[in-house]
Design a protein around this motif. Structure first.
Motif, short mmCIF file in Angstrom:
data_model
loop_
_atom_site.label_atom_id
_atom_site.label_comp_id
_atom_site.label_asym_id
_atom_site.label_seq_id
_atom_site.Cartn_x
_atom_site.Cartn_y
_atom_site.Cartn_z
N SER A 167 0.85 -1.20 0.00
CA SER A 167 0.00 0.00 0.00
C SER A 167 0.88 1.25 0.00
N PRO A 168 0.54 2.26 -0.84
CA PRO A 168 1.30 3.52 -0.80
C PRO A 168 1.21 4.13 0.60
N LEU A 169 2.23 4.86 0.98
CA LEU A 169 2.32 5.32 2.36
C LEU A 169 2.84 6.76 2.41
N THR A 170 2.18 7.58 3.19
CA THR A 170 2.64 8.94 3.45
C THR A 170 2.86 9.09 4.94
N LEU A 171 4.07 9.40 5.33
CA LEU A 171 4.42 9.54 6.74
C LEU A 171 4.74 10.99 7.06
N ASP A 172 4.26 11.44 8.19
CA ASP A 172 4.52 12.80 8.66
C ASP A 172 5.49 12.71 9.83
N ILE A 173 6.64 13.32 9.67
CA ILE A 173 7.68 13.25 10.72
C ILE A 173 7.13 13.73 12.06
N GLU A 174 6.40 14.85 12.06
CA GLU A 174 5.89 15.40 13.30
C GLU A 174 4.89 14.45 13.97
N GLU A 175 4.00 13.86 13.15
CA GLU A 175 3.01 12.94 13.70
C GLU A 175 3.66 11.67 14.21
N MET A 176 4.65 11.21 13.49
CA MET A 176 5.31 9.94 13.81
C MET A 176 6.10 10.02 15.12
N THR A 177 6.57 11.21 15.47
CA THR A 177 7.42 11.37 16.66
C THR A 177 6.68 12.03 17.81
N ARG A 178 5.40 12.33 17.62
CA ARG A 178 4.64 13.04 18.65
C ARG A 178 4.36 12.12 19.83
N GLN A 179 4.55 12.61 21.04
CA GLN A 179 4.30 11.83 22.24
C GLN A 179 2.85 12.03 22.67
N ALA A 180 1.98 11.27 22.04
CA ALA A 180 0.55 11.36 22.32
C ALA A 180 -0.08 10.00 22.10
N SER A 181 -1.22 9.75 22.75
CA SER A 181 -1.84 8.43 22.71
C SER A 181 -2.37 8.06 21.33
N ASP A 182 -2.57 9.06 20.45
CA ASP A 182 -3.03 8.72 19.11
C ASP A 182 -1.88 8.46 18.14
N ASN A 183 -0.65 8.45 18.66
CA ASN A 183 0.52 8.04 17.88
C ASN A 183 0.78 6.56 18.20
N PRO A 184 0.55 5.64 17.28
CA PRO A 184 0.59 4.21 17.60
C PRO A 184 1.88 3.74 18.27
N VAL A 185 3.04 4.16 17.77
CA VAL A 185 4.28 3.66 18.36
C VAL A 185 4.44 4.17 19.79
N TYR A 186 4.08 5.42 20.03
CA TYR A 186 4.15 5.96 21.39
C TYR A 186 3.16 5.22 22.28
N TYR A 187 1.96 4.95 21.77
CA TYR A 187 0.92 4.30 22.55
C TYR A 187 1.36 2.93 23.04
N VAL A 188 1.97 2.14 22.15
CA VAL A 188 2.41 0.79 22.52
C VAL A 188 3.62 0.86 23.45
N GLN A 189 4.59 1.70 23.12
CA GLN A 189 5.77 1.81 23.98
C GLN A 189 5.41 2.35 25.36
N TYR A 190 4.48 3.29 25.41
CA TYR A 190 4.05 3.84 26.70
C TYR A 190 3.39 2.76 27.54
N ALA A 191 2.59 1.90 26.89
CA ALA A 191 1.97 0.81 27.63
C ALA A 191 3.02 -0.10 28.25
N HIS A 192 4.08 -0.40 27.49
CA HIS A 192 5.14 -1.24 28.05
C HIS A 192 5.84 -0.54 29.21
N ALA A 193 6.12 0.75 29.05
CA ALA A 193 6.78 1.50 30.13
C ALA A 193 5.90 1.54 31.38
#
Length: 552
Positions: free
Chosen positions: A410-436
């Motif tokens: 699937s074509p993909l568009t990534l936003d650097i700001e969104e991808m690195t934002r520390q917020a619960s609607d950022n998937p990577v932050y959400y999962v890592q925060y749960a582990h922490a």
């Protein structure tokens, strides 16, 4: 109880019905079956359609078959309720103590939880980056580095023997242009128009001149070769270093040159001749790939005696198979759709099964946004966004997780700001925060002196505890399915769902005692569930090559 354990109980119940003559199934009983989690939790913990599959084969109405099976399953203490729905679906509820045992089994298994043997005994060659050693790795390589490495980890977790392979395109015109570009830069001359441009060429030329005394004193033709080889060596090392930093490693760095230097092409041609799919025409040697869905036959050896790139592709495939790989997987870019049929035709012409021995996965393009604008140009490479710059902008974890989170086709568009934002609607932050958060709970328990020296699984009877336990029990199946379908993005989506189940559990169930409260068995049971959840999130993140932080 895991879904697999429940499925085994259903199989045992079927076997008992067959043994006492209650049912007779034409063709025999299945050796395995799957139970699923219903979309509506009100229908039960798990469901199976086995009665609909076997009813007619046993001469019974599926619902009547389901009634017989349900009666047998109700005798099992681990199953608290069995209901029949519709034409023969069987909905089941599992006893809290049976379900709760999953938590302890996960803690006991540790890093091994989620691994399986569904692909045991199969050898995979996974080639997921093919690049010229003439410049930095770019955005397309970055996606394959993340997806390919995650796929390798998932296949390994499913029991496969996997070799990660990088194909070095170190033969042909691009290498000569690379050498000419470096030589021109070193001698203060204009770089050829069709050569390689960008600051990295100037920097690399200076480095070579400093480290290889007298190189600019060589005759012009010798200079080209010397700069080509010196640049090749340094650029390849830089690519390897960048990939290691991106947590992507390869077992094999395969040189295209080696195919000609070791007469791999000649060897492959001999083997292909024996299969009867080569022919001579117009002073050239051809492979009759149209016999196997290719749109036209392909030239292997040109009329001037030079092998084509297709000859290298054929020789490379033969080489892989002779190294003992059962399945050769190619991960190719969006501009390589035409390669699918021709690569499968190569496998067929070599006498293999193109539907088994070779797989070609095509990835789509990625766009990177920064400040709302698409990143198109590199500071050093001029016309491409490099892997190194992407890592600098986005970080290894956000990049790896986000690139692995979506289907590769699937074509993909990534936003650097969104991808690195520390917020619960950022998937990577959400999962890592749960582990922490899980790690923090366990640290607090340790500081309170709470030891997990007893565990009563029956105490995990809250609805949210059951939801979380069932989510954790699904992990091995998710890993196996991800490997079978070659879709590591399923791991990421699973982790997000499981993190959500944990947060709901934590909001509803008190894990640690308050103040001067005594430590009760329920606290220890819930701490075991917390430890199990932490294990699953850590194992899942590791499959994506993403870190599981202890603190955030």
């Amino acid at each position: 109880m895991t879904p697999e354990q429940l499925a085994e109980k259903i199989l045992q119940a079927l076997a008992a019905l067959a043994d006492d003559g209650t049912i007779t199934v034409e063709g025999g009983l299945p050796r395995e079956l799957k139970v699923e989690r219903p979309k509506n939790p009100e229908h039960g913990d798990y469901a199976t359609n086995v009665a609909m599959q076997l009813g007619k084969r046993s001469g019974l109405n599926p619902r009547a078959f389901a009634e017989l099976l349900a009666a047998k399953l109700r005798d099992d203490d681990a199953i608290t309720a069995v209901e029949i729905a519709g034409p023969g679906f069987i909905n089941l509820r599992v006893a809290a103590d049976a379900q709760g045992k999953v938590a302890q089994s996960i803690v006991d298994a540790g890093p091994q939880y989620g691994t399986g043997d569904s692909l045991s005994g199969q050898a995979f060659n996974l080639e997921f980056i093919s690049a010229n050693p003439t410049g930095p790795l770019h955005l397309g390589h970055t996606r394959w580095a993340a997806v390919g490495d995650a796929l390798a980890r998932v296949l390994t977790a499913a029991g496969a023997n996997v070799k990660r392979e990088f194909y070095i395109n170190d033969r042909g015109a691009q290498m000569e242009k690379f050498g000419a570009s470096l030589a021109a830069a070193a001698n203060g001359q204009p770089i050829p128009e069709d050569g390689y441009h960008g600051e990295y060429i100037l920097d690399l030329a200076k480095e070579i001149v400093a480290e290889v005394p007298g190189i600019t004193d060589l005759p012009a033709d010798e200079q080209l070769v010397a700069f080509r080889e010196a640049g090749y060596e340094r650029q390849l090392k830089e690519q390897q270093s960048q990939l290691e930093h991106f947590r992507t490693s390869f077992d094999v760095w395969f040189s295209e040159r080696s195919l000609t230097e070791q007469d791999g092409v000649g060897h492959a041609i001999q083997k292909l001749r024996e299969q009867g799919h080569l022919y001579d025409a117009d002073d050239a040697l051809w492979m009759r790939t149209t016999d196997f869905t290719d749109d036209k036959d392909r030239v292997l050896i040109r009329s001037n005696g030079e092998p084509t790139y297709f000859a290298s592709d054929a020789a490379y495939y033969v080489n892989k198979r002779e190294r003992g790989f059962d399945v050769c997987i190619y991960l190719l870019g969006a501009d390589h759709h035409g390669y699918v049929n021709r690569l499968k035709a190569i496998a067929a012409c070599a006498g293999d099964d193109p539907e088994h021995n070779i797989e070609v996965l095509i990835g789509q393009l990625v766009k990177i946004l920064k400040g709302g604008e698409e990143m198109r140009l590199s500071k050093r490479a001029g016309t491409i966004v490099t892997l190194a710059e992407l890592v600098e902008e986005g970080g290894v974890d956000p990049l790896r997780y986000t690139l692995s989170r979506y289907p590769a086709d699937s074509p993909l568009t990534l936003d650097i700001e969104e991808m690195t934002r520390q917020a619960s609607d950022n998937p990577v932050y959400y999962v890592q925060y749960a582990h922490a958060r899980l790690a923090s709970i366990l640290r607090n328990a340790d500081e309170l002196g709470i030891k997990l020296d007893e565990f009563d699984p029956g105490l995990l009877s809250h609805e949210r505890e059951g939801d979380l336990l069932r989510a954790l029990a699904e992990f091995p199946r998710v890993v196996a399915t991800s490997a079978e379908l070659r879709e590591p993005h399923r791991i990421a989506r699973y982790l997000e769902d499981t993190a959500a189940a944990f947060h709901k559990f934590y909001d509803s169930c008190r894990v640690l005692p308050r103040g001067d409260e005594e430590v009760e068995p329920v606290h220890k049971a819930r701490l075991t569930l917390v430890s199990a959840t932490r294990t699953v999130l850590a194992n899942g993140l590791d499959l994506l090559g993403v870190s599981a932080p202890e603190r955030m």
